[in-house]
Design an enzyme around this catalytic site. Structure first.
Site, PDB file in Angstrom:
ATOM      1  N   LEU A 138      47.071  45.723  41.519  1.00 22.34           N
ATOM      2  CA  LEU A 138      46.354  45.724  42.776  1.00 22.34           C
ATOM      3  C   LEU A 138      45.499  46.892  42.592  1.00 22.34           C
ATOM      4  CD1 LEU A 138      49.190  44.603  45.403  1.00 22.34           C
ATOM      5  CD2 LEU A 138      47.606  43.017  44.562  1.00 22.34           C
ATOM      6  N   ASP A 139      44.559  46.436  43.249  1.00 17.87           N
ATOM      7  CA  ASP A 139      43.757  47.926  43.512  1.00 17.87           C
ATOM      8  C   ASP A 139      44.299  48.819  44.470  1.00 17.87           C
ATOM      9  OD1 ASP A 139      41.295  46.032  42.415  1.00 17.87           O
ATOM     10  OD2 ASP A 139      40.694  45.374  44.402  1.00 17.87           O
ATOM     11  N   ARG A 140      44.215  49.840  44.750  1.00 17.20           N
ATOM     12  CA  ARG A 140      44.275  51.468  44.187  1.00 17.20           C
ATOM     13  C   ARG A 140      45.087  51.049  46.425  1.00 17.20           C
ATOM     14  NH1 ARG A 140      41.657  56.723  44.399  1.00 17.20           N
ATOM     15  NH2 ARG A 140      40.469  55.797  45.686  1.00 17.20           N
ATOM     16  N   ARG A 239      37.580  40.271  46.952  1.00 10.55           N
ATOM     17  CA  ARG A 239      36.787  40.956  47.534  1.00 10.55           C
ATOM     18  C   ARG A 239      34.917  40.461  47.869  1.00 10.55           C
ATOM     19  NH1 ARG A 239      38.922  46.701  45.529  1.00 10.55           N
ATOM     20  NH2 ARG A 239      36.461  47.739  46.240  1.00 10.55           N
TER      21      ARG A 239
END
Length: 298
Positions: A138-140, A239
């Site tokens: 998962l993105d930060r 996104r």
């Protein structure tokens, strides 16, 4: 299936006597007052005993008079505290966690803080001879559910069969603006440019096909609460796709429009369902929609 009042606590188990028989999962749901995902996690985590023997089959048939013991504590997890990571489920092959926003899934660049190192430290302190193996990321700044393997064999099975093993994966996001459509699908090709920005193309541009299904949960004139279901899992897919729709995820400094009501990327991985890589049982985990997201729609 009502619980017998002759109920007692002993050691780490709560004890019940079955009055009315039926499938074990149904009985647990009726008598424990817990969510389906939590009850299933206890079952899969070998936390249920019937007449003294551990049972993990959902459809195990209970008969009147049988004694059911339900574990109150997850083995090894006592004492584990982290503001960044919450353990949702653990067995000898894998661990499912909920990560907070602001922490990387694994080490990258100069950032020392990452979920893998938190888990490796936990395994070391709980005397488990294993390491956390990254299966997906998962993105930060995205929060939510992740699974890590505890050995290389399990990691290989998950990695090489990810699209067959994972049968449902959903996110919830606060998107900028009032979305007109109630639901739909975005389908295009995603590719990175030299600046590592992912951009989309309606025709095959040599990138990867990306398919996202969306469903609106709530809306105001300023924001829309959207559930996204991934059919493919590409880098930054939600996104980019929400930005393509003209309603970027709030707080997205990369693809957003500056709308940042919560001072965070408003993207949360709330549902993760997969077939266990070793036992092949269906595993279903969910977390609540972040309270801060909901407050925008009061």
């Amino acid at each position: 299936m009502r619980m017998n009042t002759g109920y007692n606590r002993e050691g780490e188990y709560d004890h019940y006597v079955v009055e009315q028989g039926g499938p074990l999962l149904d009985w647990l749901l009726e008598n424990l007052g817990q969510s389906r995902s939590k009850v299933k996690a206890t079952l899969q985590g070998r936390g249920i005993k019937v007449n003294g023997k551990t049972v993990s089959q959902f459809d195990f048939l209970l008969e009147p008079g049988m004694k059911v013991a339900v574990s109150r504590t997850k083995r090894n997890q006592q004492g584990f505290k982290s503001r960044w990571v919450r353990i949702v489920y653990e067995d000898r092959w894998l661990i499912v966690v909920e990560k907070a926003e602001g922490i990387l899934s694994m080490a990258g660049g100069h950032a020392a803080l990452n979920v893998k190192s938190v888990l490796d430290d936990y395994f070391h302190k709980s005397h488990q001879n294993c390491r956390a193996h990254v299966v997906h990321r998962l993105d930060r700044d995205t929060s939510g559910l992740m699974v890590y393997a505890k050995d290389m064999e399990t990691e290989q099975v998950l990695e090489h069969n990810w699209h067959d093993i994972v049968y449902d994966r959903r996110y919830v996001a606060v998107c900028s603006g009032e979305m007109e459509q109630d639901e739909g699908t975005v389908e295009n090709w995603l590719k990175d440019n030299k600046a590592y920005m992912t951009y989309s193309s309606p025709v095959d541009n040599g990138g990867k096909l990306a398919i996202t299904h969306f469903h609106v949960l709530d809306r105001t004139t300023e924001h829309t609460l959207v559930e996204f279901r991934l059919e493919t899992g590409r880098k930054n897919q939600i996104r980019v796709h929400s930005a393509d729709m003209g309603h970027p995820v709030c707080g997205d400094v990369k693809y957003g429009n500056g709308d940042d009501p919560l001072h965070r990327l408003c993207l949360h991985a709330w549902l993760l369902c997969f077939y266990h890589p070793v036992t092949h049982e269906p595993m279903e985990f969910e977390t609540p929609i972040p309270v801060a997201f909901k407050k925008l729609f009061k």
